[in-house]
Motif scaffolding. Sequence first.
Motif, short mmCIF file in Angstrom:
data_model
loop_
_atom_site.label_atom_id
_atom_site.label_comp_id
_atom_site.label_asym_id
_atom_site.label_seq_id
_atom_site.Cartn_x
_atom_site.Cartn_y
_atom_site.Cartn_z
N ARG A 80 72.70 -8.62 114.41
CA ARG A 80 72.40 -8.59 112.97
C ARG A 80 73.53 -9.24 112.14
O ARG A 80 73.27 -9.98 111.20
CB ARG A 80 72.22 -7.12 112.56
CG ARG A 80 71.51 -6.96 111.27
CD ARG A 80 71.25 -5.49 110.97
NE ARG A 80 70.51 -5.40 109.75
CZ ARG A 80 69.20 -5.51 109.67
NH1 ARG A 80 68.48 -5.72 110.75
NH2 ARG A 80 68.59 -5.44 108.51
N GLY A 81 74.77 -8.96 112.54
CA GLY A 81 75.92 -9.52 111.83
C GLY A 81 75.93 -11.05 111.90
O GLY A 81 76.25 -11.72 110.93
N GLU A 95 75.66 -13.60 108.76
CA GLU A 95 76.67 -14.65 108.56
C GLU A 95 76.02 -16.03 108.45
O GLU A 95 76.34 -16.83 107.57
CB GLU A 95 77.68 -14.62 109.71
CG GLU A 95 78.87 -15.52 109.45
CD GLU A 95 80.05 -15.24 110.38
OE1 GLU A 95 79.85 -14.58 111.42
OE2 GLU A 95 81.15 -15.69 110.04
N THR A 110 69.10 -8.89 101.14
CA THR A 110 70.54 -9.17 101.22
C THR A 110 70.83 -10.65 100.99
O THR A 110 71.85 -11.01 100.40
CB THR A 110 71.09 -8.62 102.53
OG1 THR A 110 70.90 -7.19 102.50
CG2 THR A 110 72.57 -8.91 102.71
N GLU A 156 74.34 -0.67 103.89
CA GLU A 156 75.03 -1.14 105.10
C GLU A 156 75.02 -2.66 105.19
O GLU A 156 76.02 -3.29 105.56
CB GLU A 156 74.39 -0.52 106.35
CG GLU A 156 74.76 0.95 106.51
CD GLU A 156 73.88 1.69 107.50
OE1 GLU A 156 73.14 1.05 108.27
OE2 GLU A 156 73.91 2.94 107.49
N GLU A 157 73.88 -3.27 104.85
CA GLU A 157 73.81 -4.74 104.86
C GLU A 157 74.79 -5.32 103.83
O GLU A 157 75.49 -6.30 104.09
CB GLU A 157 72.38 -5.23 104.56
CG GLU A 157 71.41 -4.98 105.70
CD GLU A 157 70.01 -5.55 105.44
OE1 GLU A 157 69.85 -6.38 104.52
OE2 GLU A 157 69.08 -5.16 106.16
N ASP A 182 77.54 -3.94 102.74
CA ASP A 182 78.91 -3.77 103.23
C ASP A 182 79.23 -4.80 104.31
O ASP A 182 80.35 -5.32 104.38
CB ASP A 182 79.10 -2.35 103.77
CG ASP A 182 79.01 -1.31 102.65
OD1 ASP A 182 79.05 -1.72 101.46
OD2 ASP A 182 78.87 -0.11 102.95
N ALA A 183 78.23 -5.11 105.15
CA ALA A 183 78.46 -6.10 106.22
C ALA A 183 78.73 -7.49 105.63
O ALA A 183 79.66 -8.17 106.05
CB ALA A 183 77.25 -6.15 107.16
N GLY A 209 82.06 -7.57 104.08
CA GLY A 209 83.07 -7.70 105.13
C GLY A 209 83.22 -9.14 105.61
O GLY A 209 84.28 -9.54 106.10
N LEU A 210 82.16 -9.91 105.49
CA LEU A 210 82.20 -11.32 105.91
C LEU A 210 82.68 -12.23 104.78
O LEU A 210 82.69 -13.46 104.92
CB LEU A 210 80.79 -11.77 106.35
CG LEU A 210 80.22 -11.12 107.62
CD1 LEU A 210 78.72 -11.35 107.74
CD2 LEU A 210 80.94 -11.66 108.86
#
Length: 329
Positions: free
Chosen positions: A99-100, A104, A136, A318-319, A321-322, A325-326
């Motif tokens: 998913r990450g 990205e 997202t 959560e998406e 935050d991911a 984070g990227l």
Amino acid sequence: MTRTPVNVTVTGAAGQIGYALLFRIASGHLLGADVPVKLRLLEIPQGLKAAEGTAMELDDCAFPLLRGIEITDDPNVAFDGANVALLVGARPRTKGMERGDLLEANGGIFKPQGKAINDHAADDVKVLVVGNPANTNALIAQAAAPDVPAERFTAMTRLDHNRAISQLAAKTGAAVSDIKKLTIWGNHSATQYPDIFHAEIAGKNAAEAVNDEVWLADTFIPTVAKRGAAIIEARGASSAASAANAAIDHVHTWVNGTAEGDWTSMGIPSDGSYGVPEGLISSFPVTCEGGAYKIVQGLDINEFSRTRIDASVQELAEERDAVRGLGLL
Ligand SMILES: NC(=O)C1=CN([C@@H]2O[C@H](COP(=O)(O)OP(=O)(O)OC[C@H]3O[C@@H](n4cnc5c(N)ncnc54)[C@H](O)[C@@H]3O)[C@@H](O)[C@H]2O)C=CC1
Ligand SMILES: O=C([O-])CC(=O)C(=O)O
């Protein structure tokens, strides 16, 4: 009186949704039967030739409302003066991709497109993100466009909305046109929550008319939420014509308004309503008027609904935050 054409930009124009979408835009279904349009098609370099083929077919339809087609692989050109931007092209998940990785890869698409919209689109631009993960991706594009009002960035949950109406009609024997005020809450994903507690069937409360919580929990909700996967299983390809139809519905309603006594579902930046953290792009019940939407307020959310809305909103957080984070927000 001759109207100025509306500039409509479509990304992923050579894909399967693009092929189902462009002809309906050009024939007047997106904005209205009296609104001329100019199309801008954005593709990656490998997609340009196929987009040119589609443009040849559009020419061959001799649509009276179609006032021009431009094809490009440069977002700055594609979004120049755009009044409506349909962001369909996205990176599909391929084997072994987490998913990450998907977030990205899509960040690499939606961040530059958001910036190009920021720098070049018309002041009144309206953006619909279709490409998954739609909510997202819309958040990424919106974050890259600080000069565009945040509420102009929306994500598509209209296909889920239409699927839910159709399932409810099949269960109750009602006509689709008799079903009003259905709501999709949350993410365009398997956690979405199709809510019939405020829906009406020919003026009567839908949950009371159905009176079957087991069907609701074990059949209706999963059928709607997993319909995309069921279509892939049956067709060998993901929803295309129905997705294009939903994109047409989403923009048409946004521009031309919801009917009296009804609402629709749109993924929009939360203002904190119904406990959805501000800024998350989440699906809500909305009414549209004069080219703007408003969240329907004051609905009573029961325990059954609360748990499900919270779960989908948690996934959106959560998406977010991911991608934060990227470095994409
Ligand atoms: N929100 C929703 O309800 C739905 C969303 N979808 C999503 O819509 C997206 C498109 O679906 P399809 O048309 O079936 O896919 P597709 O793979 O047939 O077409 C996608 C097109 O986008 C192009 N593309 C890729 N990157 C691009 C970029 N940076 N700029 C411009 N074009 C680019 C590709 O070359 C391809 O032609 C997918 O992400 C799919 O998951 C599909 C159905 C429903
Ligand atoms: O599930 C998919 O990949 C396509 C999609 O978003 C849908 O059909 O709702």
